[in-house]
Motif scaffolding. Structure first.
Motif, mmCIF file in Angstrom:
data_model
loop_
_atom_site.group_PDB
_atom_site.id
_atom_site.type_symbol
_atom_site.label_atom_id
_atom_site.label_comp_id
_atom_site.label_asym_id
_atom_site.label_seq_id
_atom_site.Cartn_x
_atom_site.Cartn_y
_atom_site.Cartn_z
ATOM 1 N N SER A 1 0.826 -1.202 0.000
ATOM 2 C CA SER A 1 0.000 0.000 0.000
ATOM 3 C C SER A 1 0.862 1.256 0.000
ATOM 4 N N ALA A 2 1.966 1.229 0.759
ATOM 5 C CA ALA A 2 2.875 2.373 0.805
ATOM 6 C C ALA A 2 3.535 2.607 -0.552
ATOM 7 N N VAL A 3 3.946 1.513 -1.197
ATOM 8 C CA VAL A 3 4.573 1.637 -2.529
ATOM 9 C C VAL A 3 3.571 2.213 -3.528
ATOM 10 N N CYS B 1 1.416 6.777 -6.789
ATOM 11 C CA CYS B 1 0.313 7.702 -7.081
ATOM 12 C C CYS B 1 0.735 9.150 -6.863
ATOM 13 N N LEU B 2 1.481 9.401 -5.783
ATOM 14 C CA LEU B 2 1.974 10.760 -5.523
ATOM 15 C C LEU B 2 2.897 11.213 -6.651
ATOM 16 N N LYS B 3 3.744 10.306 -7.116
ATOM 17 C CA LYS B 3 4.645 10.637 -8.218
ATOM 18 C C LYS B 3 3.856 10.937 -9.491
ATOM 19 N N HIS B 4 2.844 10.123 -9.752
ATOM 20 C CA HIS B 4 2.048 10.274 -10.971
ATOM 21 C C HIS B 4 1.282 11.596 -10.984
ATOM 22 N N PHE B 5 0.709 11.940 -9.822
ATOM 23 C CA PHE B 5 -0.125 13.137 -9.767
ATOM 24 C C PHE B 5 0.663 14.403 -9.435
ATOM 25 N N GLY B 6 1.966 14.253 -9.130
ATOM 26 C CA GLY B 6 2.795 15.435 -8.875
ATOM 27 C C GLY B 6 2.744 15.858 -7.422
ATOM 28 N N ALA B 7 3.507 15.181 -6.570
ATOM 29 C CA ALA B 7 3.425 15.416 -5.124
ATOM 30 C C ALA B 7 3.850 16.819 -4.721
ATOM 31 N N LEU B 8 4.701 17.466 -5.541
ATOM 32 C CA LEU B 8 5.186 18.797 -5.173
ATOM 33 C C LEU B 8 4.324 19.917 -5.752
ATOM 34 N N ALA C 1 -3.043 -2.197 5.217
ATOM 35 C CA ALA C 1 -3.125 -1.499 3.930
ATOM 36 C C ALA C 1 -3.615 -0.065 4.109
ATOM 37 N N VAL C 2 -4.614 0.125 4.946
ATOM 38 C CA VAL C 2 -5.137 1.469 5.203
ATOM 39 C C VAL C 2 -4.063 2.341 5.852
ATOM 40 N N LEU C 3 -3.381 1.781 6.853
ATOM 41 C CA LEU C 3 -2.328 2.535 7.532
ATOM 42 C C LEU C 3 -1.171 2.847 6.585
ATOM 43 N N GLY C 4 -0.842 1.903 5.696
ATOM 44 C CA GLY C 4 0.252 2.131 4.753
ATOM 45 C C GLY C 4 0.003 3.337 3.868
ATOM 46 N N ALA C 5 -1.223 3.434 3.337
ATOM 47 C CA ALA C 5 -1.567 4.573 2.483
ATOM 48 C C ALA C 5 -1.595 5.864 3.297
ATOM 49 N N LEU C 6 -2.191 5.803 4.486
ATOM 50 C CA LEU C 6 -2.329 6.994 5.328
ATOM 51 C C LEU C 6 -0.964 7.532 5.745
ATOM 52 N N GLY D 1 10.151 6.202 -0.760
ATOM 53 C CA GLY D 1 9.257 6.750 -1.778
ATOM 54 C C GLY D 1 9.352 8.259 -1.862
ATOM 55 N N HIS D 2 9.422 8.917 -0.706
ATOM 56 C CA HIS D 2 9.525 10.381 -0.700
ATOM 57 C C HIS D 2 10.918 10.848 -1.126
ATOM 58 N N TRP D 3 11.949 10.048 -0.852
ATOM 59 C CA TRP D 3 13.281 10.364 -1.371
ATOM 60 C C TRP D 3 13.253 10.326 -2.899
ATOM 61 N N TRP D 4 12.548 9.333 -3.444
ATOM 62 C CA TRP D 4 12.360 9.220 -4.892
ATOM 63 C C TRP D 4 11.609 10.435 -5.436
ATOM 64 N N LEU D 5 10.667 10.936 -4.646
ATOM 65 C CA LEU D 5 9.900 12.117 -5.047
ATOM 66 C C LEU D 5 10.702 13.408 -4.865
ATOM 67 N N GLY D 6 11.813 13.344 -4.129
ATOM 68 C CA GLY D 6 12.610 14.538 -3.855
ATOM 69 C C GLY D 6 12.020 15.398 -2.765
ATOM 70 N N SER D 7 11.288 14.775 -1.830
ATOM 71 C CA SER D 7 10.576 15.553 -0.812
ATOM 72 C C SER D 7 11.098 15.294 0.598
ATOM 73 N N ILE D 8 12.421 15.077 0.734
ATOM 74 C CA ILE D 8 13.047 14.965 2.054
ATOM 75 C C ILE D 8 14.106 16.052 2.177
#
Length: 257
Positions: free
Chosen positions: A82-84, A89-96, A151-156, A202-209
């Motif tokens: 769920s976290a992956v 999804c954040l990457k696809h929709f543009g997390a920044l 799964a719910v906690l992973g997404a949250l 995942g957030h390191w991949w997004l560049g958000s750390i």
């Protein structure tokens, strides 16, 4: 500004040590509201922060024998995929993007309110379950419910960095009311280590750390957690929970409005 971050880490560390509530519900809103850090960067930095601090806690609970590894595995079966998926999804929709940042801000507010509910009503939920044993899940139904909860906690957690602490512990109490308080705490921390690590990657991949921010927060939080844990017995838990719940409610309102 660096000193302010260290002090903030110290204050949050004390509150975490006093109450046992995860730092995410305190740190992420603080970074967003007080320091103007973008919601996505606040979430990513806090996840990296949590993965480091919770690892130390897991070793302690492992030595004490207060981790139920079977429950940890079931939670991870749901939480890690769920976290992956949430990170993709954040990457696809543009997390920044600002629009996505606003959605994340509202998600943080919702997670904070869930934490308030968990803080205030966990005892009543447990009492109700103990008085109605026929309502408790067993066997495969319990295993499935545990995986779904993971799964719910992973997404949250991936979206808001909040959920692996008070919310996760409350779900464990509801699903496994026979666990001791120490086992709930140990199991909750143990499954949160791989979850927050995967979400942080995942957030390191997004560049958000923000790594410099992470380091300064750790400098303040580690002694804060130690002092808070030492002082925990001197302060009535009920008073702490009410004060913390009231503070978090105001935080959630500020995040929304």
């Amino acid at each position: 500004m660096t000193l302010s971050y260290v002090i903030s880490g110290f204050v949050v560390g004390i509150l975490v040590g006093l109450t046992g509530v995860g730092g995410g519900s305190l740190m992420t809103p603080l970074l967003t509201l007080l320091f103007g850090v973008s919601p996505t960067v606040a979430v990513g930095t806090d996840l990296a922060f949590a993965s480091i601090t919770k690892t130390a806690g897991t070793f302690t609970h492992k030595l004490r024998g207060t981790v139920n590894w079977r429950i940890v595995r079931l939670l991870c079966f749901g939480a890690l995929p769920s976290a992956v998926l949430a990170a993709i999804c954040l990457k696809h929709f543009g997390a920044l993007d600002k629009e996505i940042g606003q959605i994340i801000r509202y998600t943080i507010a919702g997670s904070v309110l869930l934490t308030v509910v968990a803080l205030l009503f966990k005892g009543r939920m447990l009492a109700w379950l103990n008085s109605h044993p026929e309502k408790q899940l067993q066997g495969r139904s319990l295993d499935a419910a545990t995986i779904i909860a993971g799964a719910v906690l992973g997404a949250l957690v991936t979206v808001s960095s909040i959920g692996a602490g008070a919310i996760g512990a409350t779900l464990l109490v509801m699903l496994y009311p026979r666990l001791t308080a120490a086992e709930v705490a140990g199991t909750d921390i143990a499954y949160a280590v791989p979850l927050t690590a995967i979400a942080a990657i995942g957030h390191w991949w997004l560049g958000s750390i923000n790594w410099a921010l992470l380091f300064t927060l750790l400098i303040g939080s580690i002694p804060g957690i130690i002092l808070g844990s030492m002082a925990a017995r001197a302060v009535p838990e009920r008073v702490l929970r009410v004060v913390l719940a009231s503070t978090l409610t105001l935080v959630a309102a500020k995040l929304i409005y």
